[in-house]
Structure formats: C-alpha cells, structure tokens
Design an enzyme around this catalytic site. Sequence first.
Site, PDB file in Angstrom:
ATOM      1  NE  ARG A 106      -3.191  -0.027   3.088  1.00  0.00           N
ATOM      2  CZ  ARG A 106      -4.459   0.279   2.892  1.00  0.00           C
ATOM      3  NH1 ARG A 106      -5.245  -0.560   2.230  1.00  0.00           N
ATOM      4  NH2 ARG A 106      -4.977   1.395   3.351  1.00  0.00           N
TER       5      ARG A 106
ATOM      6  NE  ARG B 276       3.664   9.103  -5.576  1.00  0.00           N
ATOM      7  CZ  ARG B 276       3.030   9.427  -4.468  1.00  0.00           C
ATOM      8  NH1 ARG B 276       3.662  10.127  -3.538  1.00  0.00           N
ATOM      9  NH2 ARG B 276       1.781   9.087  -4.283  1.00  0.00           N
TER      10      ARG B 276
ATOM     11  NE  ARG C 105      -1.824  -4.411  17.047  1.00  0.00           N
ATOM     12  CZ  ARG C 105      -1.370  -4.706  18.244  1.00  0.00           C
ATOM     13  NH1 ARG C 105      -1.968  -5.634  18.956  1.00  0.00           N
ATOM     14  NH2 ARG C 105      -0.306  -4.088  18.732  1.00  0.00           N
TER      15      ARG C 105
ATOM     16  NE  ARG D 207      -2.777   7.270  12.537  1.00  0.00           N
ATOM     17  CZ  ARG D 207      -3.498   7.141  11.425  1.00  0.00           C
ATOM     18  NH1 ARG D 207      -3.013   7.559  10.287  1.00  0.00           N
ATOM     19  NH2 ARG D 207      -4.688   6.585  11.447  1.00  0.00           N
TER      20      ARG D 207
ATOM     21  CD  GLU E 294      -4.336   5.749  15.054  1.00  0.00           C
ATOM     22  OE1 GLU E 294      -3.947   4.861  14.273  1.00  0.00           O
ATOM     23  OE2 GLU E 294      -4.964   6.771  14.681  1.00  0.00           O
TER      24      GLU E 294
ATOM     25  CE1 TYR F 276      -5.771  -1.819   7.424  1.00  0.00           C
ATOM     26  CE2 TYR F 276      -6.041  -0.810   5.267  1.00  0.00           C
ATOM     27  CZ  TYR F 276      -5.603  -0.752   6.575  1.00  0.00           C
ATOM     28  OH  TYR F 276      -5.020   0.399   7.033  1.00  0.00           O
TER      29      TYR F 276
ATOM     30  CG  ASP G 205      -8.316   2.379   1.486  1.00  0.00           C
ATOM     31  OD1 ASP G 205      -7.913   2.340   2.663  1.00  0.00           O
ATOM     32  OD2 ASP G 205      -7.562   2.260   0.494  1.00  0.00           O
TER      33      ASP G 205
END
Length: 382
Positions: free
Chosen positions: A172, A176, A251, A282, A302, A350, A352
């Site tokens: 994921r 670049r 989780r 984070r 988190e 999982y 989005d």
Amino acid sequence: MPEADYLIIGAGLFGAVFAREAAEAGKSVLVLEKRPHIAGNIYTKQVAGIEVHQYGAHIFHTKNQAVWRYVHQFADFLPFINSPLANYKGTLYPLPFNMHTFHALWGVTSPAEARAIIQKETAPYQLKKPTNLEEQALSMVGPEIYHKLIEGYTQKQWGKEPRELPSFIIKRIPLRWTFDNNYFNDPFQGIPQKGYTDMVEKMLSHPNITVQTNTDFLSRKETYLKQFSKIIYTGMIDEFFDYRFGALEYRSLRFETEVLQQADLQENAVINYTDQETPFTRIIEHKHFTKQESDQTVVTKEYPEAWNQTKEPFYPINDKKNQRLYKKYVKKAHEYPQVHFGGRLGSYQYLDMDQVIYQALVFAKHELHMPQEKSLEVADKR
C-alpha cells in the site's frame, strides 16, 4: 419494533449507503446501531470548535470517479493532500518514500542517485519472491529504510513481527522517484467540509429510513431473524455466530485526545513515530485537515493494542490462518440466506472508504434489481 423491508445492522458507510439506495428504490429501512452515534469509525465531532476524527485520521481518496460523484451528493469536500511525516528518533522524513525522503536519508538530489542506492540496498533480497512483509519491504527499499521507517511502526501497529505478516500490507505504500509528498496516487482526494458525521446523516436522511442508536442487534438476534426477511449485517461475522469456530484476529486502537492552549503543535495533520520505543504510532493534529484557524489545537495520540471482545476491532489480520477460519464462517453464513454480510468487519477485509462505498453500491444494484441507468457507472443519477 417497526416493520421494514430491510433491517440494517450498523450505521457506518456500508449500512448508510445501502440504506439510502434501498430507500430511493421505495423500500422501508430500519437501521440499528449499537453505538450512541452514527457513522461508525469515520465519526467526527466538534471539540473546542475543531472537527475531530474520533477514531483516527480518515482522508477520503479514490480512483473511481463514480464513487467521487456519489459522495458529493451528501457533502462538499475541501481539497486535502495527505502528506504525513515520519519521526524516527527526532529526525523527520517525508512520506511516502520519494525524493524528499531519499534526500533526507542520503543527501541525493537526483532520481539516478537514489535508484542506484536503492538497487544496491535491495540487491541481496531479490533472490526469491517475498512471502511476508519483511521480505517484501527489504526487496522494495532495502534495510536502512526498512529499519528506520517500517520495522518499528509495523511491530507497534500489528503487534507482530513483520516476518509474521502478509506481504500485501506493505504494498500500500508508494515508492516514487519524484519530489512528491502526496501519500495517495488517487486523483480524487478530500475531506468533507462539515465532517463525516454530517455526510452520513445526509445519507440516512430519507423518509423511508428509521435509525435507532444504542441498540444491540445481537442481544435479540433470534427475534430479529424471525421478524425480518432481509438483513444487512456489517458487524463482525465471527461475533454473529457467537465465535463458534473461534475468534478471528483483529487489531484494536486506543486514542488519547487533548485540547492544547496553543495555535499549533506540529504544523502537519499526521506525524508517524516509527521507532519501536515510542509507544504510540502517530500524532494527529485535526485542525490541519480542514485548515481551521484557532488559538487552540486538538491532537490525538494513537496507540495500537491487542484486541479482545471488550474492545473495538479496527483492522482484520488477514493472514492465512485467519483466512481459513473466515472461510468457515462464510460457509456457515450460507445457512442464513436472508442475511448479507458486508463492510470491513462483515467481509473481514482491510477496505478503504471508497472500497466500502463501491461494495455497497454494487450489492445494492444487484439486490434491488436496479435498471442499467441506475447502475454504479451512472452514480450521479440523482
């Protein structure tokens, strides 16, 4: 209990989208939500005048123009490009891995220099097909980036060693060779101007839809199964069956949210902490999602943690052992033809947000026998 053509369990995205489509098709819909609020894990609320993502950061992004048009029926979106930073022991690195990251790591200024280093770093790990997350990461970026920016974060996030996790998780993350900090490759990205809760409220605002919060379907499951001939279930599929074959692994997350009496903390919406010693993964500073100006700021730390039946499931652990167990529940579900299992928890995937919406729209098209002109390809039908 009100009569309805469809009983929907869960007022998150899958349930809300299907409820809207069914209501538009002339069906009566009853939505039950065990939490005191709608919108599931994308629930947002005002704290100190700032729109706060109660269950972690959610940035809407998609490649699917039809899905993008669909959500715009219910919300005006502010442009937002997700550009998180990684904090490794006090040093900041731009994410996703791009020329800014490589410059911070090695001082390189050209793609050719960066490619040369990456090729040298990954060469020893190209000998076999990756079978787990660690092997996949080493073959993609090599040991330095892996140890600084992936390994510790992954161990905290999943509570497992990276070599115990499937390789697809790390795929994921983009890689670049440009100076581009845009985390997502998707052309359509943004944040609802009035928050996700407002967007879901508008989805559920229809005379054919009744919503009941603080209502636990499973406490009266047999009664509901007898009363309703069509049920859409978006909760945990293993919980629906009382964990008959054992619990699937998830989780969970714990959030610490604080109002700070200062204008800004980190000047960025999300900063990941990738060393293993920092207990949280984070810090989210919510005002930066919508560029709100305020003398205060609201931040959330988190903390990933092990899931048990007293906690909210956030991420299914889709390894081979759990997939085998999930298939047992899918087979058992065939004994309940009036129940459709959907969404991240119902399908143990999982997903989005855009994928959940797409899944719900495709299901609605087939379930409600929509004619071609009302198909997903013409999602701006209203």
